[in-house]
Design an enzyme around this catalytic site. Sequence first.
Site, PDB file in Angstrom:
ATOM      1  N   GLU A  73      45.658  33.329  45.514  1.00  0.00           N
ATOM      2  CA  GLU A  73      44.617  33.761  46.452  1.00  0.00           C
ATOM      3  C   GLU A  73      44.874  33.292  47.880  1.00  0.00           C
ATOM      4  O   GLU A  73      44.491  33.983  48.825  1.00  0.00           O
ATOM      5  CB  GLU A  73      43.242  33.282  45.972  1.00  0.00           C
ATOM      6  CG  GLU A  73      42.733  33.954  44.713  1.00  0.00           C
ATOM      7  CD  GLU A  73      43.156  33.247  43.439  1.00  0.00           C
ATOM      8  OE1 GLU A  73      42.699  33.648  42.352  1.00  0.00           O
ATOM      9  OE2 GLU A  73      43.961  32.288  43.534  1.00  0.00           O
ATOM     10  N   PHE A 135      30.057  28.876  34.434  1.00  0.00           N
ATOM     11  CA  PHE A 135      31.526  28.935  34.409  1.00  0.00           C
ATOM     12  C   PHE A 135      32.058  29.571  35.688  1.00  0.00           C
ATOM     13  O   PHE A 135      31.607  30.630  36.096  1.00  0.00           O
ATOM     14  CB  PHE A 135      31.994  29.738  33.194  1.00  0.00           C
ATOM     15  CG  PHE A 135      33.483  29.926  33.124  1.00  0.00           C
ATOM     16  CD1 PHE A 135      34.330  28.853  32.919  1.00  0.00           C
ATOM     17  CD2 PHE A 135      34.043  31.189  33.282  1.00  0.00           C
ATOM     18  CE1 PHE A 135      35.705  29.013  32.866  1.00  0.00           C
ATOM     19  CE2 PHE A 135      35.423  31.362  33.230  1.00  0.00           C
ATOM     20  CZ  PHE A 135      36.251  30.272  33.013  1.00  0.00           C
ATOM     21  N   GLN A 136      32.987  28.897  36.342  1.00  0.00           N
ATOM     22  CA  GLN A 136      33.613  29.330  37.594  1.00  0.00           C
ATOM     23  C   GLN A 136      32.594  29.557  38.708  1.00  0.00           C
ATOM     24  O   GLN A 136      32.765  30.440  39.541  1.00  0.00           O
ATOM     25  CB  GLN A 136      34.474  30.584  37.375  1.00  0.00           C
ATOM     26  CG  GLN A 136      35.740  30.294  36.567  1.00  0.00           C
ATOM     27  CD  GLN A 136      36.752  31.419  36.607  1.00  0.00           C
ATOM     28  OE1 GLN A 136      36.393  32.584  36.743  1.00  0.00           O
ATOM     29  NE2 GLN A 136      38.020  31.069  36.462  1.00  0.00           N
ATOM     30  N   LYS A 185      27.863  38.993  40.527  1.00  0.00           N
ATOM     31  CA  LYS A 185      28.349  40.040  39.628  1.00  0.00           C
ATOM     32  C   LYS A 185      27.260  41.054  39.297  1.00  0.00           C
ATOM     33  O   LYS A 185      27.534  42.260  39.208  1.00  0.00           O
ATOM     34  CB  LYS A 185      28.895  39.403  38.354  1.00  0.00           C
ATOM     35  CG  LYS A 185      29.678  40.346  37.468  1.00  0.00           C
ATOM     36  CD  LYS A 185      30.358  39.598  36.332  1.00  0.00           C
ATOM     37  CE  LYS A 185      31.243  40.530  35.505  1.00  0.00           C
ATOM     38  NZ  LYS A 185      31.937  39.775  34.415  1.00  0.00           N
ATOM     39  N   MET A 486      59.900  17.892  60.364  1.00  0.00           N
ATOM     40  CA  MET A 486      59.044  17.396  61.433  1.00  0.00           C
ATOM     41  C   MET A 486      58.493  16.015  61.099  1.00  0.00           C
ATOM     42  O   MET A 486      58.422  15.128  61.970  1.00  0.00           O
ATOM     43  CB  MET A 486      57.896  18.369  61.694  1.00  0.00           C
ATOM     44  CG  MET A 486      57.087  18.044  62.935  1.00  0.00           C
ATOM     45  SD  MET A 486      58.075  18.114  64.464  1.00  0.00           S
ATOM     46  CE  MET A 486      58.019  19.874  64.804  1.00  0.00           C
TER      47      MET A 486
END
Length: 574
Positions: A73, A135-136, A185, A486
């Site tokens: 993602e 959940f999630q 949802k 760096m």
Amino acid sequence: MDGGRDSRNTAAGMAPAAAGASAGTLRSGAQHLLDALEAEGVDTIFGYPGGAIMPVYDALVDSPLKHILVRHEQGAALAADGYARASGRVGVCLATSGPGATNLLTGLANAYLDSVPLLAITGQVPSFLMGTDAFQEVDVFGMSLPVVKHSYIVRRAEDVYAVVREAIAIATSGRPGPVLIDLPKDVAVARAVARSVRQVATRLPNVTEARLAEAHALLARSKKPLLYVGGGVGIANAERELREFARLTGIPAVSTLKGLGACDPDETHYLGMLGMHGNPAANYAVQECDLLVVVGARFDDRATGALKTFAPDARVIHMDADVAELGKLRACDVGLVGDLRELLPRLVHPVAIRPWQRRCRVLKQQHAWRYDAPGEGIYAPALLKQLSEAGGNRLIVASDVGQHQMWVAQHWRVPYTAAHLSSGGLGTMGFGLPAAIGAQLARPGATVICVSGDGSIMMNIQELATLKRYNIPVKIVLLDNASLGMVRQWQELFFAERYSEVDLSDNPDFAELAKAFGIPSFAIERRDQIDGAVQRLLREPGPLFLHVKIDARENVWPLVPPGKSNGEMMGCAA
């Protein structure tokens, strides 16, 4: 529907909805979302499916929108960022709830700090489960508030169409930035008729003639004025106006990292990038000037060094679209807020500065970059200069973060702002490859080069699978010094050579790794191989991976030490 920063009530004061599939039609929230994207001219979305966002992915099956399946993602957010920077249009990314949403946050912060128009759409657990640790479930609305221009939780399916269109208007207007829409949802599957869309005010304020007269008076009195050009010029599409202002006045110019390409790189009075790794001529000119004309820049610490010693004798004219930037870090004598395309022509005023122009030309000659490094190994600045000049104006470079990022900024010829994509404010390792993917899809006729390092490439190397799946013809130039270059340089200079966790000598064989992803690759390590490599990169169709081995001891010069003035550079003669 909940509004975040710059909260707006989208149920009131709306204009009629535009004609389209959602107008007066009973459709699901997910369908309304895609209809709104299509109505706004969006054609490409970057994302990764999951449970809470699944209704949107189901609706995508019947949508003309092109979806690019990334492999993480974060890659979706950074690809959307690159798409927006290269095209000037909003970039759009999708993710599911929980870890999908949290993986977008780095990309949102990257876009927020660099003022990139981005729309992130996240799935959320059903409304009746929100707040139950389902959940999630995470509060991505709350987590994202510090790094978005605006955010929403959509509570009703009839609001989805209007929210999406308003979100894009907010993301792209004024000072652009990312906007988040969190879509439960149950709202995505519910069917409703879309509510109307209200208009978002986007007009910037007008500057008074009295304020312009003050600026003209400063210009008339100045003997050593200097243009300090930032990323706001490209955001405002004001490159033509800036170049015309510079031509008519003859005022020398320097630019920030994000301002590269705003000035004509071949113009006599353009001195290059200023700041921590800026061209010495640019830094010395800033320290000597008596007037700074700041155009779309924000006095970032990497550009100014110790702020109290930055341009110590200069008065300041500061032009920006965001009033919050005026006086935030450096007091300005005249502040001009508005559209730079309108302001710059009105600011033109005669100046008598020939001695100053001569002084800047001398500085530019004295501190011209040198490319005659000893030995047979590859000198990265020379390679980058040669590649950028050979490719000309058709090249877009997407740089990762590290030493190679600074070498690109110093030595790559940038003909216009959208040809140089770099993570400025956040410094996001892993930016380069997904940003290059987004840029290539936005500008299919361009040749897009991703310049990365062996540390940065590993952050999102899974996106090689995205290159392969869609045969995206991005060319990757990996500068491999077997270290976090760096960090190693800073440990060498400022931590008594106490090297800690910078050794990457156990890197994989990157050329073979690219081949495992199905990407053609080759490697070089001697400078006599550069000509052939450059020609192959520019001529070969499809994606291509070039692994370049360079000296691990090579540093980026000059360097302004922390807390020092820009005039106190290491690695260059005064």
